[in-house]
Design a protein around this motif. Structure first.
Motif, short mmCIF file in Angstrom:
data_model
loop_
_atom_site.label_atom_id
_atom_site.label_comp_id
_atom_site.label_asym_id
_atom_site.label_seq_id
_atom_site.Cartn_x
_atom_site.Cartn_y
_atom_site.Cartn_z
N THR A 93 0.81 -1.22 0.00
CA THR A 93 0.00 0.00 0.00
C THR A 93 0.84 1.27 0.00
O THR A 93 0.30 2.37 0.03
N VAL A 94 2.16 1.14 -0.02
CA VAL A 94 3.03 2.32 0.06
C VAL A 94 2.71 3.33 -1.04
O VAL A 94 2.49 4.51 -0.78
N ALA A 95 2.65 2.83 -2.28
CA ALA A 95 2.45 3.74 -3.41
C ALA A 95 1.08 4.41 -3.36
O ALA A 95 0.92 5.56 -3.75
N GLU A 96 0.09 3.67 -2.88
CA GLU A 96 -1.28 4.19 -2.85
C GLU A 96 -1.46 5.25 -1.75
O GLU A 96 -2.17 6.24 -1.93
N TYR A 97 -0.81 5.05 -0.58
CA TYR A 97 -1.06 5.91 0.57
C TYR A 97 -0.10 7.09 0.70
O TYR A 97 -0.46 8.12 1.23
N PHE A 98 1.15 6.92 0.26
CA PHE A 98 2.18 7.89 0.65
C PHE A 98 2.79 8.63 -0.53
O PHE A 98 2.72 8.16 -1.67
N THR A 99 3.37 9.80 -0.23
CA THR A 99 4.06 10.57 -1.26
C THR A 99 5.57 10.35 -1.20
O THR A 99 6.25 10.44 -2.21
N HIS A 100 6.09 10.09 0.01
CA HIS A 100 7.54 9.92 0.18
C HIS A 100 7.82 8.65 0.97
O HIS A 100 6.98 8.20 1.75
N VAL A 101 9.03 8.12 0.77
CA VAL A 101 9.47 7.00 1.61
C VAL A 101 10.85 7.27 2.19
O VAL A 101 11.67 8.00 1.59
N LEU A 102 11.07 6.67 3.37
CA LEU A 102 12.40 6.62 3.96
C LEU A 102 12.63 5.15 4.25
O LEU A 102 11.86 4.54 5.00
N ILE A 103 13.62 4.58 3.58
CA ILE A 103 13.88 3.14 3.75
C ILE A 103 15.09 2.98 4.68
O ILE A 103 16.16 3.56 4.41
N VAL A 104 14.90 2.26 5.78
CA VAL A 104 16.01 2.08 6.72
C VAL A 104 16.23 0.60 7.03
O VAL A 104 15.29 -0.21 6.97
N MET A 145 18.93 -0.26 9.91
CA MET A 145 20.01 0.21 10.78
C MET A 145 20.66 1.48 10.21
O MET A 145 20.83 2.44 10.93
N HIS A 146 20.99 1.47 8.93
CA HIS A 146 21.44 2.69 8.25
C HIS A 146 20.29 3.16 7.37
O HIS A 146 19.37 2.43 7.11
N LYS A 147 20.43 4.39 6.87
CA LYS A 147 19.46 4.83 5.87
C LYS A 147 19.81 4.17 4.55
O LYS A 147 20.96 4.23 4.12
N ILE A 148 18.82 3.52 3.93
CA ILE A 148 19.08 2.87 2.64
C ILE A 148 18.74 3.83 1.50
O ILE A 148 19.50 3.97 0.55
N ALA A 149 17.59 4.49 1.61
CA ALA A 149 17.17 5.40 0.54
C ALA A 149 16.11 6.35 1.05
O ALA A 149 15.45 6.07 2.06
N GLU A 150 15.93 7.46 0.36
CA GLU A 150 14.87 8.40 0.71
C GLU A 150 14.42 9.12 -0.56
O GLU A 150 15.17 9.18 -1.53
N GLY A 151 13.22 9.66 -0.51
CA GLY A 151 12.77 10.47 -1.63
C GLY A 151 11.31 10.23 -1.95
O GLY A 151 10.64 9.47 -1.25
N PRO A 152 10.81 10.88 -3.02
CA PRO A 152 9.43 10.65 -3.44
C PRO A 152 9.27 9.16 -3.79
O PRO A 152 10.22 8.52 -4.24
N VAL A 153 8.06 8.64 -3.59
CA VAL A 153 7.82 7.21 -3.78
C VAL A 153 8.30 6.76 -5.16
O VAL A 153 8.98 5.74 -5.29
N ALA A 154 7.99 7.53 -6.18
CA ALA A 154 8.32 7.13 -7.55
C ALA A 154 9.83 6.97 -7.74
O ALA A 154 10.28 6.14 -8.53
N GLU A 155 10.62 7.75 -7.00
CA GLU A 155 12.07 7.68 -7.20
C GLU A 155 12.76 6.69 -6.28
O GLU A 155 13.70 6.01 -6.66
N ALA A 156 12.31 6.64 -4.99
CA ALA A 156 13.06 5.87 -4.01
C ALA A 156 12.51 4.47 -3.76
O ALA A 156 13.22 3.60 -3.29
#
Lengths: 269, 304
Positions: free
Chosen positions: A218-229, A231-242
């Motif tokens: 449901t990430v793409a349907e509900y959210f505009t941005h993601v932060l993927i972690v 332990m470290h940060k893996i990625a961040e940004g608008p859903v379409a990019e990250a």
């Protein structure tokens, strides 16, 4: 060790100052439980008005990230700013919703009692609950479809109803940033729809929403941005990019099959 | 002569005050699943009080309180040490430290008793409720006579002060206590300082335990931290009503227990009365059993 920590803090200061408008900016955030490192050197600035999902595998430190950022658990190092200022000064602009499973629902309180907790800041020492507070709390319950349950003991509610009561308490706080820890965990489909409707409505009025989220579908349907972690940060940004196959593979490793990752990431584009 | 005023009123009143002073913070301990802390602190108080007595030679309230507080701090440090060095879970570390310190207290008591001092093991367990009489209370008018009132056992005033302080604290910080007990993470996020109030609560428990300990002994203290709040929880689903119920149960235990200890054995043809402290604690347990069987809120608690 000392030199590393200082470097992280130095970098943190700059990042926090560079984002005075960000509702929640963290830099070099490092958290340990006992001897076990949970998060290491996470930098992130939430874009204002974002609807952000924090995702990652179990035990990746997602809940810890928001708890440390809000000062609920201590951090080893790192800088946190809320709206460009120290966390303690801007606390009133934040509504935090902990995991539903983290509290004892057998506690002797009614639904209305719990929602009234959200008005804590408005009720000073010695001042008791007034008709105005009661009306605000009932209005918030109305918005999540729980008004008729106001006098129920909270232990008599279903999981989904309990989650709605928590959301009503957050609404009572009338915040600018809503930080929610797995609001969709273990709730029924009707509650999930009710919660996302309220969150999107808040977001449309310019409020920033941060959810620790489990359901990649449901990430793409509900959210505009993601932060993927993890332990470290893996990625961040608008859903379409990250929210991409490569980033999910990096975060979840062997825990998701290649086909699953492709399908999930494909859904966002 | 007025036997009720002289012999019954003050011990009964002291029993009620001590029971309420312990039951009030006991409500929050119960809901935090920390009831054992009340038990633990009342155990640790013993060696602290004996040590303070051996050091200062007096039974003054200040010396006793400092001794008990010192022992509580020592116990916290020891628990941490046992937990880390022994690699055992916190509950076990707590149990080991408190029983050991209590046993040490008993040994110290025996030593002090052999030196013919005024403390002994019976006193520590049962208190001396029956001896807290008011000889000046010869008639009802004595209740209005300052000179006669001054002759009341000092424990009455001490416990009344402690209970008033606890009540004031509970009313003033009601919201902080309630939110911090139900949802500590949320409490922290809104600045309701749950950690500070957790420490304050343990401090209040220590004050209630030490103030009651001297008058009524550890049996009542331990029973009153747990039984009235637990019974009250089975009567209602609102925190404020739970606290009122617990005050009622605590008072009823003290009054009924005192009367039963004095007159109960006579009804069964025995010429000897039994320990008031033991009977008060027993009554509180019977009340808890009654609410567990017939309390209106028991079902959902069993289900949880």
């Amino acid at each position: 060790m000392t030199a590393t920590a200082e470097l992280v803090v130095d970098a943190g200061r700059r990042i926090a100052q560079d984002h005075p408008e960000s509702p929640l900016a963290i830099a070099g955030l490092t958290v340990r439980y006992g001897d076990k490192p949970v998060l290491f050197g996470v930098d992130y600035a939430t874009p204002p008005g974002a609807m952000l999902a924090i995702i990652g595998p179990n035990g990746a430190g997602k809940s810890t990230l928001i708890k440390a950022a809000l000062g609920i658990v201590p951090k080893v190092t790192g800088e946190v700013t809320l709206f460009g200022r120290p966390q303690a000064q801007e606390r009133h602009r934040i509504a935090y919703v902990p995991q539903r499973a983290g509290v004892d629902w057998d506690f002797p309180a009614t639904v209305l009692d719990v929602v009234l907790m959200g008005l804590y800041r408005e009720m000073g020492l010695w001042r008791f609950t007034g008709a105005r507070h009661r009306k605000t709390a009932l209005d918030c319950l109305e918005r999540v479809g729980m008004r008729n349950f106001a006098d129920r003991q909270i232990g008599q509610l279903s999981g989904g109803q309990q989650q709605r009561v928590f959301l009503a308490r957050a609404l009572a706080q009338d915040a600018e940033l809503y930080v929610m820890d797995e609001p969709f965990a273990g709730v029924d489909a009707a509650t999930e729809r009710a919660i996302i409707t309220v969150l999107k409505e808040l977001n449309a009025r310019g409020k920033t929403i941060i959810c620790v989220h489990h359901d990649l579908a449901t990430v793409a349907e509900y959210f505009t941005h993601v932060l993927i972690v993890n332990m470290h940060k893996i990625a961040e940004g608008p859903v379409a990019e990250a929210f991409t196959e490569a980033n999910l593979q990096a975060a979840y490793g062997g825990r998701l099959s290649g086909a699953q990752v492709t399908r999930l990431a494909g859904a966002s584009s | 002569m007025n036997p009720f005023l002289q012999l019954t009123l003050t011990p009964m009143l002291i029993g009620v005050l001590a029971a309420c002073a312990c039951a009030l913070p006991g409500n929050f301990l119960l809901l935090r699943r920390q009831s054992l802390i009340g038990d633990a602190i009342s155990h640790v108080a013993l060696p602290g009080i004996v040590a303070a007595y051996l050091l200062t030679g007096t039974l003054s309230a200040t010396a006793m309180f400092l001794g008990a507080t010192g022992a509580a701090l020592l116990a916290v440090a020891l628990i941490e040490l046992v937990r880390r060095l022994g690699r055992v879970e916190p509950g076990a570390a707590m149990g080991v430290v408190f029983t050991t310190l209590f046993a040490l207290g008993v040994l110290m008591l025996e030593q002090s008793a052999s030196r013919n001092l005024h403390l002994d093991v019976e006193h520590a367990l049962y208190g001396n409720l029956e001896s807290l009489i008011w000889l000046e209370g010869t008639s009802w008018s004595a209740l209005l006579d300052p000179a006669a009132l001054a002759g009341m056992p000092p424990q009455i005033f001490r416990l009344a002060l402690v209970l008033a302080g606890l009540a004031l604290f509970t009313v003033t910080f009601w919201r902080e206590l309630m939110i911090g007990t139900f949802d500590p993470s949320f409490a922290q996020s809104i600045g309701a300082r749950p950690r500070l109030f957790n420490i304050a609560l343990v401090g209040l428990v220590a004050i209630a335990a030490v103030a009651s300990f001297d008058a009524v002994g550890s049996i009542i203290v331990i029973a009153m931290f747990i039984c009235p709040p637990a019974a009250a929880r089975l009567m209602t689903d609102r925190l404020s009503r739970q606290i009122w119920w617990s005050m009622g149960f605590a008072s009823a235990s003290a009054i009924l227990g005192y009367v039963l200890a004095g007159y109960g054995p006579m009804w069964f043809g025995s010429p000897h009365s039994v320990s008031a402290a033991g009977m008060i604690a027993t009554v509180s347990g019977v009340i808890l059993a009654g609410t567990a069987l017939f309390g209106p809120r028991r079902r959902q608690n069993l289900a949880a």
